[in-house]
Design a protein around this motif. Sequence first.
Motif, PDB file in Angstrom:
ATOM      1  N   ALA A  15    -105.491 -68.481  42.449  1.00  0.00           N
ATOM      2  CA  ALA A  15    -104.475 -69.093  43.298  1.00  0.00           C
ATOM      3  C   ALA A  15    -103.870 -70.277  42.547  1.00  0.00           C
ATOM      4  CB  ALA A  15    -105.082 -69.560  44.614  1.00  0.00           C
ATOM      5  N   ALA A  16    -102.619 -70.585  42.841  1.00  0.00           N
ATOM      6  CA  ALA A  16    -101.933 -71.728  42.221  1.00  0.00           C
ATOM      7  C   ALA A  16    -100.854 -72.206  43.185  1.00  0.00           C
ATOM      8  CB  ALA A  16    -101.323 -71.326  40.890  1.00  0.00           C
ATOM      9  N   ASN A  17    -100.290 -73.368  42.883  1.00  0.00           N
ATOM     10  CA  ASN A  17     -99.175 -73.889  43.655  1.00  0.00           C
ATOM     11  C   ASN A  17     -97.963 -74.019  42.752  1.00  0.00           C
ATOM     12  OD1 ASN A  17    -101.769 -75.281  44.940  1.00  0.00           O
ATOM     13  ND2 ASN A  17    -100.243 -74.896  46.500  1.00  0.00           N
ATOM     14  N   VAL A  18     -96.786 -73.830  43.327  1.00  0.00           N
ATOM     15  CA  VAL A  18     -95.536 -73.983  42.596  1.00  0.00           C
ATOM     16  C   VAL A  18     -95.252 -75.476  42.473  1.00  0.00           C
ATOM     17  CG1 VAL A  18     -93.061 -73.476  42.638  1.00  0.00           C
ATOM     18  CG2 VAL A  18     -94.686 -71.788  43.477  1.00  0.00           C
ATOM     19  N   VAL A  19     -94.780 -75.925  41.295  1.00  0.00           N
ATOM     20  CA  VAL A  19     -94.470 -77.343  41.108  1.00  0.00           C
ATOM     21  C   VAL A  19     -93.371 -77.761  42.081  1.00  0.00           C
ATOM     22  CG1 VAL A  19     -95.184 -77.433  38.693  1.00  0.00           C
ATOM     23  CG2 VAL A  19     -92.826 -76.877  39.234  1.00  0.00           C
ATOM     24  N   LYS A  39     -90.565 -71.997  47.136  1.00  0.00           N
ATOM     25  CA  LYS A  39     -90.408 -73.422  47.425  1.00  0.00           C
ATOM     26  C   LYS A  39     -91.438 -74.207  46.629  1.00  0.00           C
ATOM     27  CE  LYS A  39     -89.006 -72.749  52.217  1.00  0.00           C
ATOM     28  NZ  LYS A  39     -89.354 -72.991  53.619  1.00  0.00           N
ATOM     29  N   GLY A  40     -91.133 -75.468  46.364  1.00  0.00           N
ATOM     30  CA  GLY A  40     -92.093 -76.343  45.711  1.00  0.00           C
ATOM     31  C   GLY A  40     -93.326 -76.503  46.590  1.00  0.00           C
ATOM     32  N   GLY A  41     -94.507 -76.395  45.994  1.00  0.00           N
ATOM     33  CA  GLY A  41     -95.756 -76.526  46.730  1.00  0.00           C
ATOM     34  C   GLY A  41     -96.267 -75.230  47.327  1.00  0.00           C
ATOM     35  N   ALA A  42     -95.477 -74.167  47.255  1.00  0.00           N
ATOM     36  CA  ALA A  42     -95.899 -72.881  47.833  1.00  0.00           C
ATOM     37  C   ALA A  42     -97.150 -72.360  47.123  1.00  0.00           C
ATOM     38  CB  ALA A  42     -94.777 -71.855  47.709  1.00  0.00           C
ATOM     39  N   LYS A  43     -98.052 -71.774  47.892  1.00  0.00           N
ATOM     40  CA  LYS A  43     -99.261 -71.172  47.324  1.00  0.00           C
ATOM     41  C   LYS A  43     -98.925 -69.751  46.891  1.00  0.00           C
ATOM     42  CE  LYS A  43    -103.922 -70.829  48.855  1.00  0.00           C
ATOM     43  NZ  LYS A  43    -104.777 -70.514  50.009  1.00  0.00           N
ATOM     44  N   VAL A  44     -99.309 -69.429  45.671  1.00  0.00           N
ATOM     45  CA  VAL A  44     -99.112 -68.077  45.146  1.00  0.00           C
ATOM     46  C   VAL A  44    -100.432 -67.604  44.557  1.00  0.00           C
ATOM     47  CG1 VAL A  44     -96.644 -68.364  44.678  1.00  0.00           C
ATOM     48  CG2 VAL A  44     -98.295 -68.936  42.898  1.00  0.00           C
ATOM     49  N   TYR A  45    -100.551 -66.290  44.421  1.00  0.00           N
ATOM     50  CA  TYR A  45    -101.731 -65.678  43.822  1.00  0.00           C
ATOM     51  C   TYR A  45    -101.329 -64.993  42.529  1.00  0.00           C
ATOM     52  CZ  TYR A  45    -103.628 -66.340  48.495  1.00  0.00           C
ATOM     53  OH  TYR A  45    -104.024 -66.889  49.685  1.00  0.00           O
ATOM     54  N   VAL A  46    -102.046 -65.288  41.456  1.00  0.00           N
ATOM     55  CA  VAL A  46    -101.777 -64.660  40.163  1.00  0.00           C
ATOM     56  C   VAL A  46    -102.417 -63.279  40.179  1.00  0.00           C
ATOM     57  CG1 VAL A  46    -102.135 -64.798  37.679  1.00  0.00           C
ATOM     58  CG2 VAL A  46    -101.700 -66.883  38.991  1.00  0.00           C
ATOM     59  N   THR A  59     -97.697 -62.591  36.622  1.00  0.00           N
ATOM     60  CA  THR A  59     -97.193 -61.920  37.813  1.00  0.00           C
ATOM     61  C   THR A  59     -97.858 -62.585  39.006  1.00  0.00           C
ATOM     62  OG1 THR A  59     -96.972 -59.830  36.631  1.00  0.00           O
ATOM     63  CG2 THR A  59     -97.020 -59.715  39.034  1.00  0.00           C
ATOM     64  N   VAL A  60     -97.047 -63.081  39.929  1.00  0.00           N
ATOM     65  CA  VAL A  60     -97.594 -63.765  41.099  1.00  0.00           C
ATOM     66  C   VAL A  60     -97.143 -63.078  42.381  1.00  0.00           C
ATOM     67  CG1 VAL A  60     -97.748 -66.013  39.977  1.00  0.00           C
ATOM     68  CG2 VAL A  60     -95.685 -65.422  41.233  1.00  0.00           C
ATOM     69  N   ILE A  61     -97.944 -63.276  43.420  1.00  0.00           N
ATOM     70  CA  ILE A  61     -97.641 -62.761  44.747  1.00  0.00           C
ATOM     71  C   ILE A  61     -97.614 -63.952  45.686  1.00  0.00           C
ATOM     72  CG2 ILE A  61     -98.539 -61.370  46.645  1.00  0.00           C
ATOM     73  CD1 ILE A  61     -99.785 -59.594  44.439  1.00  0.00           C
ATOM     74  N   GLY A  62     -96.558 -64.058  46.469  1.00  0.00           N
ATOM     75  CA  GLY A  62     -96.444 -65.175  47.397  1.00  0.00           C
ATOM     76  C   GLY A  62     -95.313 -64.941  48.383  1.00  0.00           C
ATOM     77  N   LEU A  80     -96.237 -73.495  37.586  1.00  0.00           N
ATOM     78  CA  LEU A  80     -97.377 -73.468  38.496  1.00  0.00           C
ATOM     79  C   LEU A  80     -98.377 -74.549  38.101  1.00  0.00           C
ATOM     80  CD1 LEU A  80     -97.956 -69.604  38.482  1.00  0.00           C
ATOM     81  CD2 LEU A  80     -96.622 -70.923  40.126  1.00  0.00           C
ATOM     82  N   HIS A  81     -99.192 -74.977  39.057  1.00  0.00           N
ATOM     83  CA  HIS A  81    -100.237 -75.965  38.780  1.00  0.00           C
ATOM     84  C   HIS A  81    -101.407 -75.747  39.732  1.00  0.00           C
ATOM     85  CE1 HIS A  81     -99.701 -78.685  42.313  1.00  0.00           C
ATOM     86  NE2 HIS A  81     -98.507 -78.144  42.323  1.00  0.00           N
ATOM     87  N   SER A  82    -102.482 -76.465  39.521  1.00  0.00           N
ATOM     88  CA  SER A  82    -103.696 -76.401  40.348  1.00  0.00           C
ATOM     89  C   SER A  82    -104.256 -74.983  40.445  1.00  0.00           C
ATOM     90  CB  SER A  82    -103.432 -76.951  41.754  1.00  0.00           C
ATOM     91  OG  SER A  82    -102.977 -78.271  41.686  1.00  0.00           O
ATOM     92  N   PHE A  83    -104.451 -74.354  39.305  1.00  0.00           N
ATOM     93  CA  PHE A  83    -105.029 -73.014  39.270  1.00  0.00           C
ATOM     94  C   PHE A  83    -106.480 -73.075  39.712  1.00  0.00           C
ATOM     95  CE2 PHE A  83    -101.519 -72.868  36.314  1.00  0.00           C
ATOM     96  CZ  PHE A  83    -100.964 -71.620  36.527  1.00  0.00           C
ATOM     97  N   ARG A  84    -106.908 -72.111  40.531  1.00  0.00           N
ATOM     98  CA  ARG A  84    -108.276 -72.063  41.027  1.00  0.00           C
ATOM     99  C   ARG A  84    -108.625 -70.642  41.433  1.00  0.00           C
ATOM    100  NH1 ARG A  84    -104.296 -73.903  44.027  1.00  0.00           N
ATOM    101  NH2 ARG A  84    -104.123 -73.266  46.191  1.00  0.00           N
ATOM    102  N   PRO A  85    -109.906 -70.250  41.315  1.00  0.00           N
ATOM    103  CA  PRO A  85    -110.305 -68.916  41.774  1.00  0.00           C
ATOM    104  C   PRO A  85    -110.321 -68.876  43.296  1.00  0.00           C
ATOM    105  CG  PRO A  85    -112.187 -70.109  40.892  1.00  0.00           C
ATOM    106  CD  PRO A  85    -110.992 -70.977  40.686  1.00  0.00           C
ATOM    107  N   LYS A  86    -109.927 -67.753  43.869  1.00  0.00           N
ATOM    108  CA  LYS A  86    -109.842 -67.648  45.330  1.00  0.00           C
ATOM    109  C   LYS A  86    -110.120 -66.213  45.741  1.00  0.00           C
ATOM    110  CE  LYS A  86    -108.070 -69.200  49.333  1.00  0.00           C
ATOM    111  NZ  LYS A  86    -108.668 -70.204  50.143  1.00  0.00           N
ATOM    112  N   LEU A  87    -110.970 -66.034  46.754  1.00  0.00           N
ATOM    113  CA  LEU A  87    -111.215 -64.717  47.329  1.00  0.00           C
ATOM    114  C   LEU A  87    -110.135 -64.486  48.380  1.00  0.00           C
ATOM    115  CD1 LEU A  87    -113.067 -62.247  47.380  1.00  0.00           C
ATOM    116  CD2 LEU A  87    -114.413 -63.398  49.136  1.00  0.00           C
TER     117      LEU A  87
END
Length: 159
Positions: A15-19, A39-46, A59-62, A80-87
């Motif tokens: 998971a990541a957020n858009v700058v 949008k800025g701050g939107a959560k997306v999944y890589v 490739t992202v999904i959001g 993108l920023h704040s990359f993290r693993p997410k179930l």
Amino acid sequence: MSESGDRPEPVWLVAANVVAWRRCGTGGQELRPGTKSFKGGAKVYVAHVYWGPGGERVTVIGRERHTSRWIAIDTATRHLHSFRPKLVHTPRALERLSEAGHLHGFGEDYAGTASATLETYARQYRAKIAPSSPHPDRCLCHACLTGESAHPKRVPDTR
């Protein structure tokens, strides 16, 4: 997908957020909010990383900026920023992931490693955007807002 077909099996993704703001234009002096699609701050999944060219694109999904529909799109890692693993359990996200051909996702350990690597790449790529041009006072780009890099040269604000 599960046997019953009602709920897809959750998968590990990054998971990541858009700058919020990104630098663009001549010399990187223009600021734009988010990206064209998010949008800025939107959560997306890589969903997929192109490691060959150094993780420059993913490739992202959001949820799309204007319609809030779930989309799958290739975008620059630097946005993108704040990359993290997410179930991921969200059915619509998993459905879009399946349509994009990446339903397998990442494994839990690999998602953690990939998220750390992508964060490093994103910082490097953001630093390369107009490195010699100064940032204006009260700059809103991601690097200035987060203190990601020091910018010794500043241009006086003429607003």
